[in-house]
Design a protein around this motif. Structure first.
Motif, PDB file in Angstrom:
ATOM      1  N   UNK A 169     -16.492  23.091 -31.214  1.00  7.40           N
ATOM      2  CA  UNK A 169     -17.758  22.378 -31.325  1.00  7.40           C
ATOM      3  C   UNK A 169     -18.578  22.906 -32.514  1.00  7.40           C
ATOM      4  N   UNK A 170     -19.189  21.946 -33.223  1.00 10.31           N
ATOM      5  CA  UNK A 170     -20.079  22.262 -34.329  1.00 10.31           C
ATOM      6  C   UNK A 170     -21.514  22.015 -33.851  1.00 10.31           C
ATOM      7  N   UNK A 171     -22.398  22.953 -34.121  1.00 10.84           N
ATOM      8  CA  UNK A 171     -23.790  22.827 -33.711  1.00 10.84           C
ATOM      9  C   UNK A 171     -24.667  22.450 -34.922  1.00 10.84           C
ATOM     10  N   UNK A 172     -25.808  21.806 -34.626  1.00 10.09           N
ATOM     11  CA  UNK A 172     -26.745  21.355 -35.660  1.00 10.09           C
ATOM     12  C   UNK A 172     -27.182  22.561 -36.499  1.00 10.09           C
ATOM     13  N   UNK A 173     -27.274  22.324 -37.819  1.00  5.36           N
ATOM     14  CA  UNK A 173     -27.636  23.397 -38.725  1.00  5.36           C
ATOM     15  C   UNK A 173     -29.032  23.936 -38.431  1.00  5.36           C
ATOM     16  N   UNK A 174     -29.949  22.976 -37.996  1.00 10.17           N
ATOM     17  CA  UNK A 174     -31.331  23.368 -37.748  1.00 10.17           C
ATOM     18  C   UNK A 174     -31.561  23.750 -36.294  1.00 10.17           C
ATOM     19  N   UNK A 175     -30.709  23.250 -35.375  1.00 10.71           N
ATOM     20  CA  UNK A 175     -30.861  23.559 -33.949  1.00 10.71           C
ATOM     21  C   UNK A 175     -29.521  24.102 -33.446  1.00 10.71           C
ATOM     22  N   UNK A 176     -29.399  25.425 -33.293  1.00 13.13           N
ATOM     23  CA  UNK A 176     -28.130  26.050 -32.943  1.00 13.13           C
ATOM     24  C   UNK A 176     -27.701  25.786 -31.509  1.00 13.13           C
ATOM     25  N   UNK A 177     -28.507  25.063 -30.709  1.00 11.21           N
ATOM     26  CA  UNK A 177     -28.130  24.756 -29.335  1.00 11.21           C
ATOM     27  C   UNK A 177     -27.711  23.297 -29.173  1.00 11.21           C
ATOM     28  N   UNK A 178     -27.751  22.506 -30.252  1.00  9.72           N
ATOM     29  CA  UNK A 178     -27.421  21.079 -30.139  1.00  9.72           C
ATOM     30  C   UNK A 178     -26.084  20.815 -30.813  1.00  9.72           C
ATOM     31  N   UNK A 179     -24.998  20.519 -30.008  1.00  9.75           N
ATOM     32  CA  UNK A 179     -23.701  20.192 -30.614  1.00  9.75           C
ATOM     33  C   UNK A 179     -23.757  18.824 -31.274  1.00  9.75           C
ATOM     34  N   UNK A 180     -23.105  18.720 -32.424  1.00  8.40           N
ATOM     35  CA  UNK A 180     -23.127  17.456 -33.173  1.00  8.40           C
ATOM     36  C   UNK A 180     -21.722  16.910 -33.413  1.00  8.40           C
ATOM     37  N   UNK A 181     -20.661  17.705 -33.175  1.00  2.56           N
ATOM     38  CA  UNK A 181     -19.324  17.191 -33.435  1.00  2.56           C
ATOM     39  C   UNK A 181     -18.259  18.274 -33.251  1.00  2.56           C
ATOM     40  N   UNK A 182     -17.067  17.968 -33.806  1.00  2.00           N
ATOM     41  CA  UNK A 182     -15.911  18.866 -33.645  1.00  2.00           C
ATOM     42  C   UNK A 182     -15.280  19.172 -34.997  1.00  2.00           C
ATOM     43  N   UNK A 183     -14.829  20.424 -35.135  1.00  4.32           N
ATOM     44  CA  UNK A 183     -13.903  20.811 -36.205  1.00  4.32           C
ATOM     45  C   UNK A 183     -12.520  20.832 -35.564  1.00  4.32           C
ATOM     46  N   UNK A 184     -11.589  20.048 -36.079  1.00  2.00           N
ATOM     47  CA  UNK A 184     -10.285  19.861 -35.427  1.00  2.00           C
ATOM     48  C   UNK A 184      -9.163  20.250 -36.382  1.00  2.00           C
ATOM     49  N   UNK A 185      -8.249  21.130 -35.874  1.00  4.29           N
ATOM     50  CA  UNK A 185      -7.028  21.480 -36.599  1.00  4.29           C
ATOM     51  C   UNK A 185      -5.873  20.706 -35.990  1.00  4.29           C
ATOM     52  N   UNK A 186      -5.067  20.055 -36.848  1.00  2.00           N
ATOM     53  CA  UNK A 186      -3.846  19.394 -36.416  1.00  2.00           C
ATOM     54  C   UNK A 186      -2.678  20.365 -36.709  1.00  2.00           C
ATOM     55  N   UNK A 187      -2.014  20.813 -35.675  1.00  2.00           N
ATOM     56  CA  UNK A 187      -0.907  21.767 -35.825  1.00  2.00           C
ATOM     57  C   UNK A 187       0.376  21.095 -35.330  1.00  2.00           C
ATOM     58  N   UNK A 188       1.349  21.002 -36.215  1.00  2.00           N
ATOM     59  CA  UNK A 188       2.605  20.369 -35.816  1.00  2.00           C
ATOM     60  C   UNK A 188       3.342  21.242 -34.790  1.00  2.00           C
ATOM     61  N   UNK A 189       3.996  20.577 -33.867  1.00  2.00           N
ATOM     62  CA  UNK A 189       4.676  21.290 -32.779  1.00  2.00           C
ATOM     63  C   UNK A 189       5.725  22.275 -33.305  1.00  2.00           C
ATOM     64  N   UNK A 190       6.475  21.862 -34.325  1.00  2.00           N
ATOM     65  CA  UNK A 190       7.552  22.738 -34.790  1.00  2.00           C
ATOM     66  C   UNK A 190       7.029  23.999 -35.478  1.00  2.00           C
ATOM     67  N   UNK A 191       5.720  24.001 -35.874  1.00  2.00           N
ATOM     68  CA  UNK A 191       5.155  25.224 -36.437  1.00  2.00           C
ATOM     69  C   UNK A 191       5.032  26.319 -35.392  1.00  2.00           C
ATOM     70  N   UNK A 192       4.885  25.919 -34.130  1.00  2.00           N
ATOM     71  CA  UNK A 192       4.765  26.898 -33.051  1.00  2.00           C
ATOM     72  C   UNK A 192       6.085  27.170 -32.351  1.00  2.00           C
ATOM     73  N   UNK A 193       7.013  26.218 -32.467  1.00  2.00           N
ATOM     74  CA  UNK A 193       8.273  26.376 -31.727  1.00  2.00           C
ATOM     75  C   UNK A 193       9.430  26.859 -32.592  1.00  2.00           C
ATOM     76  N   UNK A 194       9.180  27.019 -33.886  1.00  2.00           N
ATOM     77  CA  UNK A 194      10.314  27.392 -34.750  1.00  2.00           C
ATOM     78  C   UNK A 194      10.847  28.790 -34.423  1.00  2.00           C
TER      79      UNK A 194
END
Length: 580
Positions: A169-194
């Motif tokens: 979760x990303x919080x508002x720059x001016x209000x640290x208690x208000x979530x505004x969205x998501x930072x999302x990492x896409x990780x391919x399955x074979x990167x973890x299963x290799x």
């Protein structure tokens, strides 16, 4: 059964079988079995450790992902990306920074910024972004809105292939208690299963990943359908176990809590235990080989022992039949050879004793005859000598007187021979008393030394301290005088007579050695015979008298001689404690 233990050969073989071969095979089997079990347990432990290490690697990757999420989510330029600026600031700066970050972290296939309303603000790399995002399950986004960090689990139907989403979760720059969205990492399955799929500790090993959320094997490498079904069934039932066996396969696994995964290895048991089984049979085969070799060596050694024993038995049989010329020949070294040599020495001593006994018997017979002859001859000699003396006194001419004198000389010579015969036939009783042989030798040397010096014969002595012996000093003196004079007479050109006196274990040895003409081998057995002599002027009675005196004083003797090299007489006086 008692026939098996009759011979020493069979006894040795049975002892070897009972105390050597059987314990060897039992110990070999036990050690190979224990070793195989230990290796099996060790191998199983190593496989378990390998599986847990692989799970630890995956967990470490997850930890790095979560650290990267925390790091980027708190950057101001990420938070500012969710604000609307009147001057229309573009997102080019944020995009460049994310592209640079993704290039440095190849684990991430894509990085996206998403609002809680589902609006895609930014994604790198920017290609077909709306299509990619449209495949994300809205229910998952709703779940992500209520937690700080969210893991989607495996998305098998994503356009870019099977992958996992990791959101922060990303919080508002001016209000640290208000979530505004998501930072999302896409990780391919074979990167973890290799890491799992690359596990091949032994040929035939296959790694797998079972996702409990999906209820299926999501990474199976070369697993057959049957093994995948077995994993799906057993992974739910045996989560607490680290390994188990199903059919001909053995499973090793570990759990990853953050993803609710079970990762592990499927290994044919033969691939794991094949080397151990070979080791077990190799160990047994080696033990059998060693046992066979030991048996052959035992048979060889037994033969080396029993053959000399058989020779000793045959030699004893030959000796018992009177064949004292037989000799036992045992090759090699050791106690049995020395025993054979002692047998041969015993036979030699018995042969010498036999010769002595024969000689004693012969001399005894000759002594009886000599005593009779001496008594018969002595009286007529006395009469003849009286007549010769009368003739010499009343001789009518010098010729008759000279003839009578010659008769008297020859009669004296005959009388001396008769006296020797009587001494030989019946020597005086020995008066045994302690005698210091060293002092006795000194007296004899003084007695005859000067006379022998005139003949060019010198007496040398080597006298060691010895205890007194019980003997007749007068008779021993007579023995030594005869031996010394005989030695001197054997050296026509002069030389040295050496007298040696030394102690031994249970006796005192007195040796008279000369460097004269020696005695021929075929004459040695006859030197004590009466009237046997090799000198023209000898009577052949001196050594006969010596023999009688030695017997009278319990003195043993030995004669060694070599023609042209000399003769040695060894006299053995028993110590008082050895007297019989």
């Amino acid at each position: 059964m008692r026939y098996l233990f009759r011979g020493i050969r069979s006894k040795f073989i049975i002892i070897y079988l009972l105390l050597g071969l059987a314990p060897l095979l039992l110990m070999s089997y036990h050690s190979s079995y224990v070793g195989a079990v230990s290796l099996e347990n060790l191998s199983s432990q190593q496989m378990t450790n390998l599986t847990e290490k692989t799970a630890s690697q995956v967990n470490q990757q997850l930890t790095n992902i979560y650290k990267d999420l925390d790091l980027l989510a708190n950057y101001p330029f990420i938070q500012l990306a969710f604000l609307q600026f009147n001057f229309g600031q573009r997102l080019a700066t944020v995009e460049q920074k994310l592209l640079r970050y993704k290039a440095q972290n190849p684990l991430y296939a894509r990085i996206s910024l998403i609002t809680f309303d589902g609006e895609l603000i930014l994604t790198v790399p920017d290609d077909s972004s709306m299509q990619i995002y449209s495949k994300i399950d809205p229910i998952r986004l709703f779940k992500a809105r209520g937690v700080d960090t969210f893991t989607s689990g495996v998305l098998l139907d994503h356009p870019e292939g099977p992958l996992l989403l990791f959101s922060k979760r990303i919080f508002d720059f001016e209000d640290s208690f208000r979530p505004v969205g998501h930072l999302t990492f896409y990780v391919k399955l074979d990167s973890l299963t290799r890491y799992i799929e690359e596990l091949t500790p032994v040929p035939g090993t296959v790694g797998f990943v079972f996702d409990h959320a999906l209820g299926q094997v999501i990474s199976s490498g070369r697993l057959t359908k049957e093994l995948r079904e077995t994993i799906a069934t057993e992974a739910e039932k045996r989560q607490a176990e680290k390994s188990f066996k199903v059919g001909e396969n053995r499973f090793y696994w570990a759990h990853i809590d953050d993803l609710d995964w079970t990762i592990g290895l499927v290994m044919p048991e033969q691939a794991l235990l094949g080397s151990i089984t070979k080791l077990k049979f190799s160990s047994l085969a080696f033990s059998v080989l060693v046992a066979v070799m030991a048996l052959l060596i035992t048979l060889y050694l037994v033969r080396r022992i029993t053959d000399p024993i058989a020779q000793l038995m045959r030699g004893a049989q030959e000796f018992s039949t009177g064949n004292l010329e037989h000799r036992i020949k045992i090759r090699g070294e050791g106690e049995l050879r020395r025993l054979g040599e002692e047998y041969n020495a015993m036979a030699s001593r018995l042969k010498a004793r036999e010769r002595q006994i024969i000689q004693v018997d012969r001399l005894a017979s000759l002594g009886i005859m000599a005593a009779g002859i001496a008594h018969e001859v002595r009286n007529p000699l006395a009469g003849i000598k009286s007549c010769a003396q009368l003739m010499q006194r009343k001789a009518i001419s010098n010729e008759v007187e000279s003839l009578a004198q010659g008769i008297n000389v020859e009669i004296d010579r005959l009388d001396q021979i008769v006296k020797h015969l009587l001494d030989f036939a019946k020597p005086g009783e020995a008066a045994l008393q302690p005698v210091a042989l060293g002092d006795l030798i000194d007296e004899i040397v003084i007695m005859v030394g000067k006379a022998l010096d005139k003949q060019g014969v010198f007496i040398a002595t080597d006298i060691h301290p010895v205890p007194d012996v019980l003997t007749d000093s007068g008779q021993v003196q007579q023995i030594l005088l005869n031996l010394i004079l005989n030695a001197a007479q054997s050296m026509a050109n002069g030389g040295e007579v050496k007298i040696i006196l030394q102690p031994e274990q249970d006796q005192v040895t007195l040796s008279v050695r000369d460097a004269g003409c020696g005695i021929a081998k075929d004459h040695l057995d006859r030197i004590f015979d009466p009237f046997f002599t090799t000198r023209l002027s000898g009577t052949g009675l001196g050594l006969s008298v010596v023999h009688s005196l030695m017997k009278q004083n319990n003195i043993r003797w030995n004669v060694t001689s070599k023609v042209d090299y000399g003769t040695q007489f060894d006299l053995y006086f028993p110590l008082p404690s050895q007297e019989v």
